[in-house]
Design a protein around this motif. Sequence first.
Motif, short mmCIF file in Angstrom:
data_model
loop_
_atom_site.label_atom_id
_atom_site.label_comp_id
_atom_site.label_asym_id
_atom_site.label_seq_id
_atom_site.Cartn_x
_atom_site.Cartn_y
_atom_site.Cartn_z
N UNK A 209 0.87 -1.16 -0.02
CA UNK A 209 0.01 -0.24 0.11
C UNK A 209 0.83 1.36 -0.08
N UNK A 210 1.97 1.39 0.71
CA UNK A 210 2.68 2.33 0.84
C UNK A 210 3.30 2.75 -0.63
N UNK A 211 3.90 1.67 -1.49
CA UNK A 211 4.22 1.94 -2.59
C UNK A 211 3.37 2.34 -3.65
N UNK A 212 2.08 1.58 -3.54
CA UNK A 212 1.07 2.00 -4.69
C UNK A 212 0.40 3.56 -4.24
N UNK A 213 0.46 3.97 -3.12
CA UNK A 213 -0.20 5.26 -2.68
C UNK A 213 0.93 6.20 -3.17
N UNK A 214 2.32 6.07 -2.87
CA UNK A 214 3.25 7.03 -2.99
C UNK A 214 3.92 6.80 -4.42
N UNK A 215 3.59 5.96 -5.27
CA UNK A 215 4.31 5.84 -6.56
C UNK A 215 4.51 7.30 -7.59
N UNK A 216 3.47 7.75 -7.80
CA UNK A 216 3.28 8.99 -8.59
C UNK A 216 3.78 10.27 -7.71
N UNK A 217 3.39 10.53 -6.39
CA UNK A 217 3.96 11.45 -5.71
C UNK A 217 5.29 11.35 -5.41
N UNK A 390 5.47 6.14 -13.59
CA UNK A 390 4.86 6.26 -12.19
C UNK A 390 3.61 6.38 -12.28
N UNK A 391 2.89 7.49 -12.96
CA UNK A 391 1.64 7.78 -13.19
C UNK A 391 0.30 6.48 -13.67
N UNK A 392 1.12 5.61 -14.42
CA UNK A 392 0.55 4.46 -14.89
C UNK A 392 0.42 3.52 -13.81
N UNK A 393 1.19 3.43 -13.09
CA UNK A 393 1.42 2.51 -11.83
C UNK A 393 0.18 2.93 -10.86
N UNK A 394 0.19 4.22 -10.72
CA UNK A 394 -0.67 4.92 -9.51
C UNK A 394 -2.20 4.65 -10.19
N UNK A 395 -2.34 4.68 -11.34
CA UNK A 395 -3.82 4.45 -11.76
C UNK A 395 -4.23 3.30 -12.00
N UNK A 396 -3.39 2.13 -12.01
CA UNK A 396 -3.62 0.82 -12.43
C UNK A 396 -4.44 0.21 -11.15
N UNK A 397 -5.40 -0.70 -11.56
CA UNK A 397 -6.53 -0.97 -10.55
C UNK A 397 -5.46 -2.04 -9.33
N UNK A 398 -5.89 -1.71 -7.91
CA UNK A 398 -5.10 -2.55 -7.00
C UNK A 398 -5.95 -2.19 -5.71
N UNK A 399 -6.09 -3.42 -5.02
CA UNK A 399 -6.91 -3.36 -3.77
C UNK A 399 -6.03 -2.93 -2.53
N UNK A 400 -4.86 -2.79 -2.63
CA UNK A 400 -3.76 -2.42 -1.67
C UNK A 400 -4.25 -1.03 -0.93
N UNK A 401 -4.31 -0.10 -1.94
CA UNK A 401 -4.35 1.24 -1.48
C UNK A 401 -5.93 1.50 -0.76
#
Length: 413
Positions: A209-217, A390-401
């Motif tokens: 979740x940390x890396x998913x939320x923080x990826x783009x920022x 990084x923006x593509x990773x941020x918007x990809x579907x994921x449950x962890x966030x």
Amino acid sequence: MSLTQLRVFVLFSAGYFVSYVFRGVNLGFAPAITHELGLSAADLGVLTSLYFLGFAGAQIPAGVLLDHYGARRVTAVTMLFAALGIWVFGAAHGVGVMMLGRLLIGVGVSVCLGAAFKALAQHFEPARLPLMNGLVMAVGGFGGVMVGTPLTWILTFANWRAVCIGLGILTVLVSVAQWTLLPDAQQPRHQASIGTQFKGTLHILRSAAFWKIGSFSIVTQGVFYAMQSLWVGAWLRDVQGFAPREAASLVSVLGFAMMAGCVGFGAAARGLERRGVSLYAFCGIGMALFVITQLLIMFGAPLPAGLLWAGYGVFGGTGILSYAIMARHFPASMTGRVNTTLTLTIFVLIFGFQIGVGAVLSHWPANGGHYPAAAHLCAWGILVALQVVSGIWYVMPGRTRNQPVPAPVPQEN
């Protein structure tokens, strides 16, 4: 807002303001330092980026200390290292000693942002954190304004070494005010040991979740601060052809715009959440607009320069909303470590980006201290590509966030 809340906001914001001035002061010092010491773009990038290396390197222990001893004590003490660092930097006559000074400054102000966010989380309800965090960032952003036109004006009658002395005195004054005037937030009665808290930091770094939320920022903030604190001035002079004073004015415009953006996005986030727009989505939209603004600047969009750089400042700070998102996913007992771990990753990238841009520019021959537009476009193009990925990773579907992260379970000896 109560008197205690006001003191917390003002004094921790003052600490972050000082941190921000130190971050970008080499933007104003660069012409004098480069001329005095004969530095190349790569040399200047390494020297300036050591602030970010010191800042990043101190983040994990800073987060542990914040959660263990409290924000007031830790930030007031560590800021004294920053005062020492700027005095060392200002007294130096060689690059090696100047590097040591920049490193000390980075370590000294490494807790300012994390301490402010932790203190706000302890004294304000969660719904107000996006706005309060934005206000702290706005005060810090005023430090970005100060390294533009105001610093250029000061340097017309005082040399850069005298400015370093003044900055050190200001830092000591803020430190004393924080130690004497700030309240101590209530700490948990049974705190985990320092060793256990370090394990908690590893728990954060292993969190998807940390890396998913923080990826783009992490990437957008890395680019924003790497450029704002050093290379924006070179771009304005070399690519857009502005005189030093005009370039300094646009740096100040950028700083004011960032202040407005931090407050505006922080206030808008709360209202939009009530209308069903999540903070995660709103943060992503702002960061996407930041990438678009960079492309408009790079390709010379037929718009006033002031408007484009204001857009850079307004949207450049939106990634800061990620701190508020993190606060909702991790336990309150880990707030200091979560904030400083996020800051660590951002500042590692700032360090790398500042060195990287300088290295790319140095592949082209300099003419009177200026580099060709192609060199700047190549460097910035690489940064934009990284942001897009990084923006593509941020918007990809994921449950962890969407799932709260539990605190690590202490293991008995």
